[in-house]
Design a protein around this motif. Sequence first.
Motif, PDB file in Angstrom:
ATOM      1  N   SER A 150       0.813  -1.215   0.000  1.00  0.00           N
ATOM      2  CA  SER A 150       0.000   0.000   0.000  1.00  0.00           C
ATOM      3  C   SER A 150       0.848   1.266   0.000  1.00  0.00           C
ATOM      4  CB  SER A 150      -0.948   0.001   1.199  1.00  0.00           C
ATOM      5  OG  SER A 150      -0.227  -0.062   2.407  1.00  0.00           O
ATOM      6  N   ALA A 151       2.003   1.249   0.674  1.00  0.00           N
ATOM      7  CA  ALA A 151       2.848   2.452   0.734  1.00  0.00           C
ATOM      8  C   ALA A 151       3.331   2.840  -0.656  1.00  0.00           C
ATOM      9  CB  ALA A 151       4.035   2.213   1.665  1.00  0.00           C
ATOM     10  N   ARG A 152       3.793   1.846  -1.443  1.00  0.00           N
ATOM     11  CA  ARG A 152       4.259   2.146  -2.799  1.00  0.00           C
ATOM     12  C   ARG A 152       3.114   2.659  -3.667  1.00  0.00           C
ATOM     13  NH1 ARG A 152       7.055  -2.753  -5.515  1.00  0.00           N
ATOM     14  NH2 ARG A 152       7.405  -1.165  -7.140  1.00  0.00           N
ATOM     15  N   VAL A 153       1.939   2.067  -3.496  1.00  0.00           N
ATOM     16  CA  VAL A 153       0.791   2.468  -4.295  1.00  0.00           C
ATOM     17  C   VAL A 153       0.371   3.898  -3.972  1.00  0.00           C
ATOM     18  CG1 VAL A 153      -1.652   2.021  -4.753  1.00  0.00           C
ATOM     19  CG2 VAL A 153      -0.036   0.108  -4.603  1.00  0.00           C
ATOM     20  N   PHE A 154       0.233   4.190  -2.706  1.00  0.00           N
ATOM     21  CA  PHE A 154      -0.198   5.530  -2.308  1.00  0.00           C
ATOM     22  C   PHE A 154       0.813   6.583  -2.745  1.00  0.00           C
ATOM     23  CE2 PHE A 154      -2.912   3.747   1.392  1.00  0.00           C
ATOM     24  CZ  PHE A 154      -3.983   3.579   0.533  1.00  0.00           C
ATOM     25  N   ASN A 155       2.102   6.252  -2.645  1.00  0.00           N
ATOM     26  CA  ASN A 155       3.128   7.222  -3.031  1.00  0.00           C
ATOM     27  C   ASN A 155       3.155   7.478  -4.535  1.00  0.00           C
ATOM     28  OD1 ASN A 155       4.141   7.827  -0.481  1.00  0.00           O
ATOM     29  ND2 ASN A 155       5.500   6.053  -0.466  1.00  0.00           N
ATOM     30  N   ALA A 156       2.550   6.579  -5.317  1.00  0.00           N
ATOM     31  CA  ALA A 156       2.510   6.771  -6.764  1.00  0.00           C
ATOM     32  C   ALA A 156       1.447   7.774  -7.195  1.00  0.00           C
ATOM     33  CB  ALA A 156       2.268   5.424  -7.457  1.00  0.00           C
ATOM     34  N   VAL A 157       0.541   8.120  -6.283  1.00  0.00           N
ATOM     35  CA  VAL A 157      -0.506   9.088  -6.600  1.00  0.00           C
ATOM     36  C   VAL A 157       0.043  10.498  -6.377  1.00  0.00           C
ATOM     37  CG1 VAL A 157      -2.813   9.927  -6.045  1.00  0.00           C
ATOM     38  CG2 VAL A 157      -2.323   7.471  -5.952  1.00  0.00           C
ATOM     39  N   PRO A 158       0.184  11.298  -7.420  1.00  0.00           N
ATOM     40  CA  PRO A 158       0.707  12.657  -7.239  1.00  0.00           C
ATOM     41  C   PRO A 158      -0.159  13.472  -6.281  1.00  0.00           C
ATOM     42  CG  PRO A 158       0.581  12.070  -9.577  1.00  0.00           C
ATOM     43  CD  PRO A 158      -0.167  11.015  -8.825  1.00  0.00           C
ATOM     44  N   VAL A 159       0.480  14.288  -5.486  1.00  0.00           N
ATOM     45  CA  VAL A 159      -0.225  15.095  -4.495  1.00  0.00           C
ATOM     46  C   VAL A 159      -1.309  15.947  -5.148  1.00  0.00           C
ATOM     47  CG1 VAL A 159       0.037  16.993  -2.852  1.00  0.00           C
ATOM     48  CG2 VAL A 159       1.696  15.121  -2.865  1.00  0.00           C
ATOM     49  N   GLU A 160      -1.003  16.502  -6.325  1.00  0.00           N
ATOM     50  CA  GLU A 160      -1.952  17.410  -6.979  1.00  0.00           C
ATOM     51  C   GLU A 160      -3.172  16.682  -7.528  1.00  0.00           C
ATOM     52  OE1 GLU A 160       1.281  16.495 -10.083  1.00  0.00           O
ATOM     53  OE2 GLU A 160       1.151  16.855  -7.914  1.00  0.00           O
ATOM     54  N   LYS A 161      -3.121  15.327  -7.593  1.00  0.00           N
ATOM     55  CA  LYS A 161      -4.255  14.547  -8.081  1.00  0.00           C
ATOM     56  C   LYS A 161      -4.894  13.701  -6.987  1.00  0.00           C
ATOM     57  CE  LYS A 161      -2.030  14.206 -12.608  1.00  0.00           C
ATOM     58  NZ  LYS A 161      -2.951  15.024 -13.421  1.00  0.00           N
ATOM     59  N   ASP A 162      -4.471  13.905  -5.769  1.00  0.00           N
ATOM     60  CA  ASP A 162      -4.892  13.069  -4.633  1.00  0.00           C
ATOM     61  C   ASP A 162      -6.240  13.543  -4.096  1.00  0.00           C
ATOM     62  OD1 ASP A 162      -5.018  11.405  -2.430  1.00  0.00           O
ATOM     63  OD2 ASP A 162      -3.645  12.635  -1.230  1.00  0.00           O
ATOM     64  N   VAL A 163      -7.305  13.276  -4.846  1.00  0.00           N
ATOM     65  CA  VAL A 163      -8.617  13.820  -4.490  1.00  0.00           C
ATOM     66  C   VAL A 163      -9.306  13.052  -3.367  1.00  0.00           C
ATOM     67  CG1 VAL A 163      -8.990  14.888  -6.732  1.00  0.00           C
ATOM     68  CG2 VAL A 163      -9.704  12.520  -6.369  1.00  0.00           C
ATOM     69  N   ASP A 164      -8.744  11.910  -2.948  1.00  0.00           N
ATOM     70  CA  ASP A 164      -9.295  11.194  -1.793  1.00  0.00           C
ATOM     71  C   ASP A 164      -8.425  11.355  -0.557  1.00  0.00           C
ATOM     72  OD1 ASP A 164     -11.230   9.767  -0.500  1.00  0.00           O
ATOM     73  OD2 ASP A 164     -10.559   7.798  -1.151  1.00  0.00           O
ATOM     74  N   GLY A 165      -7.486  12.290  -0.603  1.00  0.00           N
ATOM     75  CA  GLY A 165      -6.761  12.704   0.591  1.00  0.00           C
ATOM     76  C   GLY A 165      -5.813  11.684   1.187  1.00  0.00           C
ATOM     77  N   ILE A 166      -5.187  10.827   0.352  1.00  0.00           N
ATOM     78  CA  ILE A 166      -4.197   9.876   0.867  1.00  0.00           C
ATOM     79  C   ILE A 166      -3.066  10.611   1.574  1.00  0.00           C
ATOM     80  CG2 ILE A 166      -2.513   8.117   0.208  1.00  0.00           C
ATOM     81  CD1 ILE A 166      -4.293   7.608  -2.288  1.00  0.00           C
ATOM     82  N   HIS A 167      -2.635  11.720   0.980  1.00  0.00           N
ATOM     83  CA  HIS A 167      -1.484  12.465   1.503  1.00  0.00           C
ATOM     84  C   HIS A 167      -1.896  13.606   2.428  1.00  0.00           C
ATOM     85  CE1 HIS A 167       0.924  10.293  -1.419  1.00  0.00           C
ATOM     86  NE2 HIS A 167       0.178  10.763  -2.416  1.00  0.00           N
ATOM     87  N   TYR A 168      -3.163  13.663   2.798  1.00  0.00           N
ATOM     88  CA  TYR A 168      -3.703  14.835   3.493  1.00  0.00           C
ATOM     89  C   TYR A 168      -2.944  15.163   4.777  1.00  0.00           C
ATOM     90  CZ  TYR A 168      -6.855  17.594   6.414  1.00  0.00           C
ATOM     91  OH  TYR A 168      -7.378  18.532   7.248  1.00  0.00           O
ATOM     92  N   ILE A 169      -2.790  14.182   5.656  1.00  0.00           N
ATOM     93  CA  ILE A 169      -2.162  14.474   6.951  1.00  0.00           C
ATOM     94  C   ILE A 169      -0.725  14.944   6.763  1.00  0.00           C
ATOM     95  CG2 ILE A 169      -1.411  13.479   9.155  1.00  0.00           C
ATOM     96  CD1 ILE A 169      -3.844  11.688   9.100  1.00  0.00           C
ATOM     97  N   GLY A 170       0.040  14.235   5.932  1.00  0.00           N
ATOM     98  CA  GLY A 170       1.424  14.631   5.697  1.00  0.00           C
ATOM     99  C   GLY A 170       1.537  16.001   5.075  1.00  0.00           C
ATOM    100  N   GLN A 171       0.698  16.277   4.068  1.00  0.00           N
ATOM    101  CA  GLN A 171       0.736  17.581   3.420  1.00  0.00           C
ATOM    102  C   GLN A 171       0.351  18.700   4.378  1.00  0.00           C
ATOM    103  OE1 GLN A 171       1.474  18.538  -0.093  1.00  0.00           O
ATOM    104  NE2 GLN A 171       2.630  16.714   0.433  1.00  0.00           N
ATOM    105  N   THR A 172      -0.651  18.441   5.194  1.00  0.00           N
ATOM    106  CA  THR A 172      -1.083  19.461   6.144  1.00  0.00           C
ATOM    107  C   THR A 172      -0.006  19.732   7.191  1.00  0.00           C
ATOM    108  OG1 THR A 172      -3.360  18.709   5.836  1.00  0.00           O
ATOM    109  CG2 THR A 172      -2.952  20.142   7.700  1.00  0.00           C
ATOM    110  N   GLU A 173       0.664  18.686   7.637  1.00  0.00           N
ATOM    111  CA  GLU A 173       1.749  18.871   8.603  1.00  0.00           C
ATOM    112  C   GLU A 173       2.897  19.681   8.009  1.00  0.00           C
ATOM    113  OE1 GLU A 173       2.156  17.871  12.012  1.00  0.00           O
ATOM    114  OE2 GLU A 173      -0.002  17.942  11.670  1.00  0.00           O
ATOM    115  N   LEU A 174       3.058  19.608   6.690  1.00  0.00           N
ATOM    116  CA  LEU A 174       4.084  20.400   6.012  1.00  0.00           C
ATOM    117  C   LEU A 174       3.628  21.835   5.762  1.00  0.00           C
ATOM    118  CD1 LEU A 174       5.367  17.782   3.400  1.00  0.00           C
ATOM    119  CD2 LEU A 174       6.590  18.619   5.408  1.00  0.00           C
ATOM    120  N   GLY A 175       2.409  22.161   6.178  1.00  0.00           N
ATOM    121  CA  GLY A 175       1.912  23.524   6.041  1.00  0.00           C
ATOM    122  C   GLY A 175       1.048  23.767   4.825  1.00  0.00           C
ATOM    123  N   LYS A 176       0.717  22.713   4.071  1.00  0.00           N
ATOM    124  CA  LYS A 176      -0.114  22.893   2.874  1.00  0.00           C
ATOM    125  C   LYS A 176      -1.578  22.810   3.279  1.00  0.00           C
ATOM    126  CE  LYS A 176      -0.606  21.287  -1.904  1.00  0.00           C
ATOM    127  NZ  LYS A 176      -0.457  22.635  -2.472  1.00  0.00           N
TER     128      LYS A 176
END
Length: 844
Positions: free
Chosen positions: A162-188
Amino acid sequence: GDRLGVLEEKRWGEAVKWLLADKEGGGENVDSKFGLDTTGLWKPAETIIGGNELGRKVMEEARHSAIQFAQSHGRKPSLAVITVGTLKRYTHASRRVQLYSNHSQSWFTKTDTGRANGFDVTEIQLDAETTTTDKLLSEIYKIRDKVDGIQIMWPFPPHIDSARVFNAVPVEKDVDGIHYIGQTELGKEDAYPPVTPAAAMELMKEYGVNPRGKHAVVVGRSPIVGSPMAYMLRREGAAVSVVHRDVEDDILKELVGQADILVTCAGNPGCIDAEWLKEGVEVINVGTTFSEDFDSLVSDVKGDIGSKASRFSPVPGGVGPISSPMLFRNTVKAAWDQANAGESGWKKETASIRKSFHFDSYTEALEFMQKVDKLSTVMDHHADIRIVHKCVKGVDLEMSFFSFDAKELTEKDFDAAQAVDLIHGNNQIKMSDFSYNLQEDSIAKFPAEPRGSSKLLKVDSSGRVSYYSHFGKAIPEMLEGCHVVFNNSRVLDARLSVVVSNNQKVELMLLDLGNIDSSAPCQEQEIQAMIRCGVSAGDKYIEPVSGVTVEVMNVFGIWEEEEDSGGNGTNCTVKIHSNECIGDFLNSNGSVPIPPYLHREADPNDKLRYNNVYAKDGGSVAAPTAGLHFTDEVLESIGESNMNQLTLHVGAGTFMPVLSKDARDHRMHAETFCVNVRELKTIVNALERGKPLVVVGTTSTRTLESLFWLGVKRIRGLSLGDNATNLVLEQFEWIPLSVGDGKYISAAESLKALIEGKEDDDMISGRTSLMITPNSYKFRVIDHLITNFHAPDSTLMLLVSAFLGKQTNIKEIYEGAQARGYRFLSYGDSCLFSKPGMRLPSEK
């Protein structure tokens, strides 16, 4: 409604008005409960936190934005949904659609839902046994450059990484928020949230379930629901406990019994007994399971939730109807964001972002570099610039941004690049895109009688337009639950005349009184003015009423009030040789400065009607006209505790047309503002309590938005002049201030920084040249705007276009209003605009 036999009052009222639209008055004066019995049995129970209506609204907003995107870009927003194997929750999908949903808004029929709402959806179904991690990654790589959004359905078969799969989804196309917590912690802060937790939070917000300071218990810890749900609640100020399958039942029972807010995300029917609930708890049921035995959806809670809970979301009809609309809301936002980014011309490299520019001359290149250097100083992020001078072929300039310490691209690099584009490049703002054909007979020559009887046009948060025949009758209900801010500046009698050669009288109009000392004698001050003839410095004229001499001190050039006019007079400064203060002198000798496009002389009624009923501090030479519709009765209905006042003295620059080819080259007029600290503290309190801010007029809007950016300057340690009494905000200073942490500072934080250490009776004052333009400016303070219909060549058209956003075509709205007989400009009818996605409390 959310159960059989329930009617939603607002939608019933809308249906009644539609049915009676052809009748006299258009159905506007019909009671929304017309046709309903008085028992109230048709109402949803007050304990129900229902999501059907909210889901409908969110989907409508997404649909409207998708249509606008397609019109702008020639294609629909696109979504790819990838599923590996058959998910357990999809086993009864067709039955769930049959019972609870339809093909235009269902989680289980995304292709049909997309088609019905203006989206292209590709659903990819992979076999669980034969699909390896590499094969799944290959599918993602094949599709990800062809769509705006990607949703990877969870859970995966055990053999998928799952980690490899989720990381393959670009942040700008992540409409189901896989990267949400990490991106938010980075200030986005604008990272796309996981749709189901976001739906639950939206539902809580809709019904005023405030987590701040409360104990919230989340049952479930999945990476796409339970974990982000707990994270969102913590960010809203809740103390959060997370319970999962490894927790013993007695601990589960204990924690559930302590919860002020219980969010169930387990998907395990009956794992919680309603008897465990604390009295008065608010329950948000997220986890649901379809029961074949009951042919129905069931929640994680068994028993009678209503016997203990003060409010709860039902199953079905709670969070479920909102999840699919939230997915499509994220998808259309991703489409807009990527389209805008792709048109910038910046090239992303390993550790930098680079763009090439060409200038016809070295002077133009140098001017551009000076602008960027000024931006960079405020951004605290400087560009690397290289130039090649090609003699008669001009200058090639290459600019790059990178973060030296990070050794990789950061969000600040992208922000800085965007800031450069906002002042230069392909982001030209053509007034023709935001103009319309104003008919002469649409211009209101006189105010509506009586005051408050003007018409009202409303554009709601999803871009829907509705029409009301009487402002004073319609607006009080619309403003319920809001905090309203007014500009209390009073118009002075700033129009004079002077005697020129041959004893001819010509108009002398004072243009800006905001920075004039109203208590000092006239002869001690130079005042900006327009004289409607050619003059020279040193010329002296007689003001005929008082016999006082008026001397021209400086001449700046022609004054233009209308496009293609070639000039309407001379822009100059004058000195009035009188010992009277300016207010007394104008009161005795001047007349009301009604706008020049009215083509008439002021009459006695203008003295009263060209000022607001709450006007106090004199200093404007044009009225803050949005307030002209308010009567004492309307103000009383709003309530003193729900209102604040500020002061921005309106100058005649408000009538200056935008004549430049690119509106960014227009020189914005500066105006003086003044706000009492006590008033600002009340506004901050309203913001912190979550009350929507309704701002009356573009002048109040510019003042509050200017105060926000001045607060950001203080937080950043930048100069603010003389300790908050001589503040200055330049025309596009907001651009570099929005880079980095500037875009994450809240309205309350910024205003609190501005008034820190001040006494209640202290004043915050200064001058602002803030220019608000479409496609770039993001409003930081205001949620809703009451305003008039503006002139087609004005900066105010740019402001309202920016406020309504891409989802609304301002030209179509104005043209439609003209066709319906609405009256325009200063004495014309009114508008109530809602920021996209920001509903009024009265609509909830």
